[in-house]
Scaffold this motif. Structure first.
Motif, short mmCIF file in Angstrom:
data_model
loop_
_atom_site.label_atom_id
_atom_site.label_comp_id
_atom_site.label_asym_id
_atom_site.label_seq_id
_atom_site.Cartn_x
_atom_site.Cartn_y
_atom_site.Cartn_z
N ASN A 34 106.64 42.51 5.29
CA ASN A 34 106.86 43.73 4.35
C ASN A 34 108.26 44.63 4.87
OD1 ASN A 34 104.44 43.38 3.11
ND2 ASN A 34 103.46 45.15 4.55
N GLY A 35 108.56 44.86 6.08
CA GLY A 35 109.80 45.43 6.33
C GLY A 35 111.20 44.64 5.74
N CYS A 36 111.20 43.32 6.04
CA CYS A 36 112.20 42.60 5.58
C CYS A 36 112.46 42.85 3.86
CB CYS A 36 112.23 41.06 5.89
SG CYS A 36 112.49 40.74 7.51
N GLU A 37 111.07 42.73 3.36
CA GLU A 37 111.25 42.80 1.87
C GLU A 37 111.71 44.36 1.54
OE1 GLU A 37 107.92 42.29 -1.65
OE2 GLU A 37 107.50 41.32 0.26
N THR A 38 111.35 45.17 2.26
CA THR A 38 111.51 46.49 1.62
C THR A 38 112.88 46.86 2.05
OG1 THR A 38 109.25 47.24 1.89
CG2 THR A 38 111.05 48.88 2.01
N GLN A 39 113.35 46.44 3.37
CA GLN A 39 114.92 46.89 3.84
C GLN A 39 115.74 46.11 3.47
OE1 GLN A 39 114.42 47.60 7.84
NE2 GLN A 39 112.89 48.92 7.85
N ALA A 40 115.58 44.83 3.26
CA ALA A 40 116.78 43.99 3.09
C ALA A 40 116.63 43.03 1.70
CB ALA A 40 116.98 43.02 4.23
N SER A 41 115.42 43.42 1.07
CA SER A 41 115.36 42.30 0.15
C SER A 41 115.37 41.17 0.32
CB SER A 41 116.23 42.77 -1.12
OG SER A 41 116.26 44.08 -1.78
N LYS A 42 114.68 40.61 1.24
CA LYS A 42 114.62 39.28 1.91
C LYS A 42 113.20 39.07 2.10
CE LYS A 42 116.09 36.58 5.86
NZ LYS A 42 116.78 36.51 7.17
N TYR A 43 112.93 37.79 1.75
CA TYR A 43 111.49 37.14 1.71
C TYR A 43 111.37 36.22 2.92
CZ TYR A 43 111.06 39.14 -2.89
OH TYR A 43 111.23 40.20 -3.89
N LEU A 44 111.01 36.70 3.90
CA LEU A 44 110.88 36.00 4.95
C LEU A 44 109.25 35.67 5.15
CD1 LEU A 44 112.20 35.11 7.72
CD2 LEU A 44 111.66 37.06 8.70
N SER A 45 109.08 34.31 5.10
CA SER A 45 107.61 33.83 5.09
C SER A 45 107.03 33.37 6.11
CB SER A 45 107.53 32.89 3.78
OG SER A 45 108.13 33.42 2.73
N ALA A 46 105.66 33.49 6.07
CA ALA A 46 104.76 32.64 7.25
C ALA A 46 103.54 32.06 6.19
CB ALA A 46 103.95 33.78 7.99
N ILE A 47 103.39 30.93 6.72
CA ILE A 47 102.52 30.06 5.84
C ILE A 47 101.43 29.91 6.39
CG2 ILE A 47 102.18 27.96 4.67
CD1 ILE A 47 105.51 27.70 4.62
N ALA A 48 100.07 29.82 5.98
CA ALA A 48 98.79 29.67 6.40
C ALA A 48 97.99 28.60 5.58
CB ALA A 48 97.96 30.94 6.66
N LYS A 49 97.02 28.18 5.94
CA LYS A 49 95.91 27.45 5.23
C LYS A 49 94.45 28.01 5.40
CE LYS A 49 97.74 23.16 4.38
NZ LYS A 49 97.51 22.43 2.97
N ILE A 50 93.87 28.04 4.30
CA ILE A 50 92.39 28.63 4.40
C ILE A 50 91.68 27.44 4.71
CG2 ILE A 50 90.70 29.62 3.18
CD1 ILE A 50 92.57 30.68 1.48
N LYS A 51 90.75 27.63 5.96
CA LYS A 51 89.85 26.47 6.24
C LYS A 51 88.70 26.75 5.65
CE LYS A 51 89.68 26.80 10.93
NZ LYS A 51 90.05 27.05 12.21
#
Length: 78
Positions: A34-51
């Motif tokens: 949320n912070g990177c997207e709001t402040q820098a318009s940068k999409y920093l991603s984390a990836i998960a899988k649903i078990k």
């Protein structure tokens, strides 16, 4: 939508809050900081899988130095 129950999923890693962005065709769930997207318009991603039991397993996450929303002591004073 009226009458539809929606589930809000967010991810917290350290002091960083991530929101769920999308689900890929292979089942990967992408979260963005949320912070990177709001402040820098940068999409920093984390990836998960649903078990199978409905819980999430974190597969990939960004390093602390990759965040542009982080402020060190001198940046916070400006």
């Amino acid at each position: 939508m009226k009458g539809v129950t929606r589930e809000k999923v967010s991810l917290t890693i350290g002091n960083y809050l991530f929101r769920k962005r999308r689900v890929a065709a292979d089942g990967g769930v992408f979260f963005s900081c949320n912070g990177c997207e709001t402040q820098a318009s940068k999409y920093l991603s984390a990836i998960a899988k649903i078990k199978e039991d409905g819980s999430y397993e974190l597969i990939e996450w960004p390093r602390l130095k990759d965040h542009s929303c982080w402020a060190d002591g001198s940046q916070a004073l400006v």
